[in-house]
Scaffold this motif. Structure first.
Motif, PDB file in Angstrom:
ATOM      1  N   SER A 274       0.781  -1.223  -0.125  1.00 21.61           N
ATOM      2  CA  SER A 274      -0.033   0.021   0.027  1.00 21.61           C
ATOM      3  C   SER A 274       0.857   1.293  -0.077  1.00 21.61           C
ATOM      4  N   VAL A 275       0.390   2.229  -0.637  1.00 24.36           N
ATOM      5  CA  VAL A 275       0.991   3.593  -0.572  1.00 24.36           C
ATOM      6  C   VAL A 275       0.380   4.402   0.492  1.00 24.36           C
ATOM      7  N   CYS A 276       0.947   4.782   1.497  1.00 22.36           N
ATOM      8  CA  CYS A 276       0.039   5.476   2.641  1.00 22.36           C
ATOM      9  C   CYS A 276      -0.388   6.950   2.317  1.00 22.36           C
ATOM     10  N   ALA A 277       0.172   7.634   1.469  1.00 23.82           N
ATOM     11  CA  ALA A 277      -0.285   8.944   1.238  1.00 23.82           C
ATOM     12  C   ALA A 277      -1.435   8.822   0.390  1.00 23.82           C
ATOM     13  N   GLU A 278      -1.576   7.990  -0.450  1.00 23.33           N
ATOM     14  CA  GLU A 278      -2.803   7.709  -1.486  1.00 23.33           C
ATOM     15  C   GLU A 278      -4.018   7.755  -0.544  1.00 23.33           C
ATOM     16  N   VAL A 279      -3.835   6.645   0.371  1.00 21.64           N
ATOM     17  CA  VAL A 279      -4.698   6.349   1.247  1.00 21.64           C
ATOM     18  C   VAL A 279      -5.424   7.418   2.040  1.00 21.64           C
ATOM     19  N   TYR A 280      -4.108   8.201   2.658  1.00 20.83           N
ATOM     20  CA  TYR A 280      -4.630   9.386   3.476  1.00 20.83           C
ATOM     21  C   TYR A 280      -5.426  10.153   2.963  1.00 20.83           C
ATOM     22  N   LEU A 281      -5.241  10.762   1.470  1.00 19.86           N
ATOM     23  CA  LEU A 281      -5.902  11.552   0.785  1.00 19.86           C
ATOM     24  C   LEU A 281      -7.298  11.324   0.735  1.00 19.86           C
ATOM     25  N   ASN A 282      -7.606  10.103   0.709  1.00 17.35           N
ATOM     26  CA  ASN A 282      -9.109   9.690   0.374  1.00 17.35           C
ATOM     27  C   ASN A 282      -9.886   9.706   1.666  1.00 17.35           C
ATOM     28  N   GLU A 300     -14.235  10.748  15.734  1.00 16.45           N
ATOM     29  CA  GLU A 300     -13.129  11.362  16.573  1.00 16.45           C
ATOM     30  C   GLU A 300     -11.726  10.395  16.460  1.00 16.45           C
ATOM     31  N   ASP A 301     -12.076   9.181  16.823  1.00 18.09           N
ATOM     32  CA  ASP A 301     -10.884   8.472  17.269  1.00 18.09           C
ATOM     33  C   ASP A 301     -10.212   8.070  15.656  1.00 18.09           C
ATOM     34  N   ASN A 302     -10.922   7.957  14.673  1.00 16.51           N
ATOM     35  CA  ASN A 302     -10.343   7.676  13.170  1.00 16.51           C
ATOM     36  C   ASN A 302      -9.587   8.892  13.056  1.00 16.51           C
ATOM     37  N   LEU A 303     -10.100  10.154  13.094  1.00 11.65           N
ATOM     38  CA  LEU A 303      -9.512  11.304  12.869  1.00 11.65           C
ATOM     39  C   LEU A 303      -7.795  11.415  13.626  1.00 11.65           C
ATOM     40  N   LYS A 304      -8.171  11.130  15.015  1.00  7.74           N
ATOM     41  CA  LYS A 304      -6.949  11.399  15.686  1.00  7.74           C
ATOM     42  C   LYS A 304      -5.878  10.381  15.282  1.00  7.74           C
ATOM     43  N   ILE A 305      -6.378   9.082  15.034  1.00  4.87           N
ATOM     44  CA  ILE A 305      -5.368   8.311  14.439  1.00  4.87           C
ATOM     45  C   ILE A 305      -4.770   8.698  13.050  1.00  4.87           C
ATOM     46  N   LEU A 306      -5.610   9.184  12.366  1.00  9.23           N
ATOM     47  CA  LEU A 306      -4.895   9.742  11.083  1.00  9.23           C
ATOM     48  C   LEU A 306      -3.890  10.776  11.306  1.00  9.23           C
ATOM     49  N   ALA A 307      -4.422  11.939  11.989  1.00  9.77           N
ATOM     50  CA  ALA A 307      -3.732  12.925  12.220  1.00  9.77           C
ATOM     51  C   ALA A 307      -2.241  12.777  12.728  1.00  9.77           C
ATOM     52  N   ALA A 308      -2.223  11.722  13.717  1.00  8.88           N
ATOM     53  CA  ALA A 308      -0.879  11.140  14.463  1.00  8.88           C
ATOM     54  C   ALA A 308      -0.219  10.788  13.323  1.00  8.88           C
ATOM     55  N   ARG A 309      -0.552  10.125  12.247  1.00  3.15           N
ATOM     56  CA  ARG A 309       0.163   9.616  11.070  1.00  3.15           C
ATOM     57  C   ARG A 309       0.624  10.631  10.428  1.00  3.15           C
ATOM     58  N   LEU A 310       0.115  11.784  10.235  1.00  2.00           N
ATOM     59  CA  LEU A 310       0.031  13.021   9.238  1.00  2.00           C
ATOM     60  C   LEU A 310       1.435  13.910   9.792  1.00  2.00           C
ATOM     61  N   THR A 311       1.423  13.736  11.208  1.00  2.00           N
ATOM     62  CA  THR A 311       2.792  14.343  11.740  1.00  2.00           C
ATOM     63  C   THR A 311       3.952  13.773  11.127  1.00  2.00           C
ATOM     64  N   ASP A 312       4.105  12.649  10.544  1.00  2.00           N
ATOM     65  CA  ASP A 312       5.218  12.259   9.878  1.00  2.00           C
ATOM     66  C   ASP A 312       5.604  13.129   8.724  1.00  2.00           C
ATOM     67  N   GLN A 313       6.472  13.820   8.600  1.00  3.37           N
ATOM     68  CA  GLN A 313       6.695  14.856   7.230  1.00  3.37           C
ATOM     69  C   GLN A 313       6.783  14.118   6.101  1.00  3.37           C
ATOM     70  N   THR A 314       7.297  12.694   6.008  1.00  5.06           N
ATOM     71  CA  THR A 314       7.250  11.979   4.800  1.00  5.06           C
ATOM     72  C   THR A 314       6.158  12.343   3.946  1.00  5.06           C
ATOM     73  N   THR A 315       4.934  12.384   4.339  1.00  8.60           N
ATOM     74  CA  THR A 315       3.707  12.785   3.422  1.00  8.60           C
ATOM     75  C   THR A 315       3.611  13.913   3.109  1.00  8.60           C
ATOM     76  N   TRP A 316       4.307  15.016   3.425  1.00  8.81           N
ATOM     77  CA  TRP A 316       4.026  16.337   3.322  1.00  8.81           C
ATOM     78  C   TRP A 316       4.725  16.647   1.779  1.00  8.81           C
ATOM     79  N   TYR A 317       4.202  17.661   1.311  1.00  5.24           N
ATOM     80  CA  TYR A 317       4.643  18.244   0.060  1.00  5.24           C
ATOM     81  C   TYR A 317       4.722  17.322  -1.247  1.00  5.24           C
TER      82      TYR A 317
END
Length: 474
Positions: A274-282, A300-317
């Motif tokens: 799987s490609v994480c960034a592609e999943v996160y987008l949807n 709420e819990d789904n969003l918190k779990i996702l946001a925690a992963r989004l702090t990883d800057q590898t999916t930024w930009y």
């Protein structure tokens, strides 16, 4: 071809019937397999690496490998690029045209207009190359120019009347240009040729959603889903995003939306490839829709779990679309420092763009700042950044379809109402209702605005919303 065969005996034909300088059948097979992966949104596009492994001198195999690696493993791309350059003089005219077109997309001085022109010239001379057409259409998508995308497919259509996948590529720009009936006809023609064509399936779903035919869309997509197992992370979760959105917009029991999110979007992350960034987008695109409808406590819990992963800057930009959604999620979950870092990074990237690019991206930059403020709960600031005349369709250069962009219109309506700008909200919602009269949520927003303004029409509008809410899944 005969002359090339006489000189070296090392020219073969690819899937399109065009000449490729190689003596390796395995190299050509890998190239053809890559074409298939591109056109079917497959998850095995890495097969293109096998082409230069079988023949390291093949220009076409090397340059297509470069294009794949630039988005998946950039550190390896330069080796294949140099190999393509080293043999370019010996390449066929077709390979040279593909090289020029692909190189224009990956060079440091990238100019989208030039890249488009080179792809247009390539398709003029080699109109059966549907892989290059797809690559060119992706370029047009990120330019926010569905008109150019349509021009390209119409240019090559006469040479590909009965070809697989061509009608899906015709349908999408028609959709983005608001030519819905023509898009429906094209998508259905694509499915007549190949009922498992994922792009035609996807585009027909767009048509049904546009017409607020939510139940029909869900039934069609769920029936088609048995053919999605080999799709890329993006396409697989994106198709399920459409299903979830139809359940949400059609006012189905919220459990339906939860099931799709858990079992068909988030669960994709369990797959080894799987490609994480592609999943996160949807995932983000769905959760923001849930949020503006006031249903986020359920997720709420789904969003918190996702946001925690989004702090990883590898999916930024990686994608502006992903970045602006990430800004909202980080801000909402109080990851303010991370959100501010991301926003500053986007501002830095914006400042380094050419004046021409900055003009095109200005609205996107304001949208990014608006989503950050919206996530923080600063509704008035968010609405001021967007402006009461905001139309998300003017942000196509973000790299999103009309359906993906529509949530940003909903953000504006929500922010205006939340900050007490009732008259501005009513005017904006009324404009949108005219284009999507079957959308229950728009009528609920309008009811809320009328109620806040003390207008008697609120009762009538509320009844209209109630009737639409029970029209699809009850």
């Amino acid at each position: 071809m005969e002359r090339d065969m006489e000189e070296g005996g090392d020219v073969k034909l690819d899937r399109w019937g065009y000449q490729v300088k190689t003596s390796s059948d395995a190299c050509i097979s890998a190239i053809n397999a890559y074409y298939h992966q591109v056109l079917t949104y497959g998850r095995r596009r890495s097969v293109i690496i096998e082409a230069p492994n079988h023949d390291g001198r093949c220009v076409l195999g090397n340059i297509l490998a470069v294009h794949f690696l630039c988005s998946s493993d950039p550190s390896r791309a330069h080796l294949y690029l140099q190999a393509a350059k080293d043999r370019l003089e010996q390449a066929t005219s077709y390979e040279k045209a593909v090289f020029a077109a692909v190189h224009s997309l990956i060079c440091k001085e990238r100019d989208d207009d030039l890249a488009f022109e080179l792809h247009s010239e390539l398709l003029q001379d080699f109109p059966r190359d549907l892989s290059s057409l797809k690559r060119a259409q992706v370029l047009c998508f990120y330019m926010g120019r569905p008109d150019l995308s349509l021009d390209l497919v119409l240019k090559v259509l006469p040479e590909n009347q009965e070809e697989d996948y061509i009608y899906g590529m015709l349908a999408f720009p028609l959709l983005e240009l608001g030519r819905i009936e023509e898009a429906e006809e094209a998508a259905k023609r694509g499915l007549e040729i190949n009922e498992k064509d994922p792009w035609s399936q996807h585009n027909l779903c767009h048509v049904l959603q546009y017409g607020c035919r939510y139940k029909e869309a869900v039934e069609f997509m769920e029936k088609s889903s048995s053919s999605w197992g080999s799709l890329s992370s993006f396409m697989y979760t994106h198709n399920w995003w459409h299903v979830a959105l139809c359940y949400l917009e059609g006012h189905a029991p919220i459990g339906k939306v939860i099931d799709v999110y858990d079992q068909c979007i988030w669960k994709e992350l369990e797959r080894d490839d799987s490609v994480c960034a592609e999943v996160y987008l949807n995932a983000l695109g769905l959760l923001l829709r849930v949020y503006v409808r006031g249903l986020i406590p359920i997720f709420e819990d789904n969003l918190k779990i996702l946001a925690a992963r989004l702090t990883d800057q590898t999916t930024w930009y990686l994608e502006w679309h992903l970045d602006v959604l990430t800004l909202w999620a980080l801000a909402y979950t109080k990851e303010f420092a991370k959100a501010e870092d991301l926003l500053q990074g986007l501002k830095n990237r914006f400042s380094k763009m050419s004046k021409k690019k900055q003009q095109a991206m200005q609205r996107v930059m304001l949208l990014a700042q608006g989503l950050y403020e919206y996530g923080r709960g600063n509704d008035k600031v968010a609405s001021e950044l967007l402006g009461p005349e905001f139309d998300a369709n003017h942000c196509k250069i973000l790299g999103a379809s009309d359906e993906q962009l529509d949530v940003f219109n909903e953000v504006l309506f929500s922010a205006l109402l939340n900050s007490g700008q009732v008259l501005e909200a009513i005017e904006a919602i009324q404009r949108r209702v005219k284009t999507k009269e079957g959308d229950p949520f728009l009528w609920r927003l309008l009811e809320r605005g009328y109620s806040m303004a003390g207008r008697e029409e609120a009762i009538i509008v509320g009844r209209k919303a109630g009737a639409l809410e029970t029209a699809h899944f009850y």
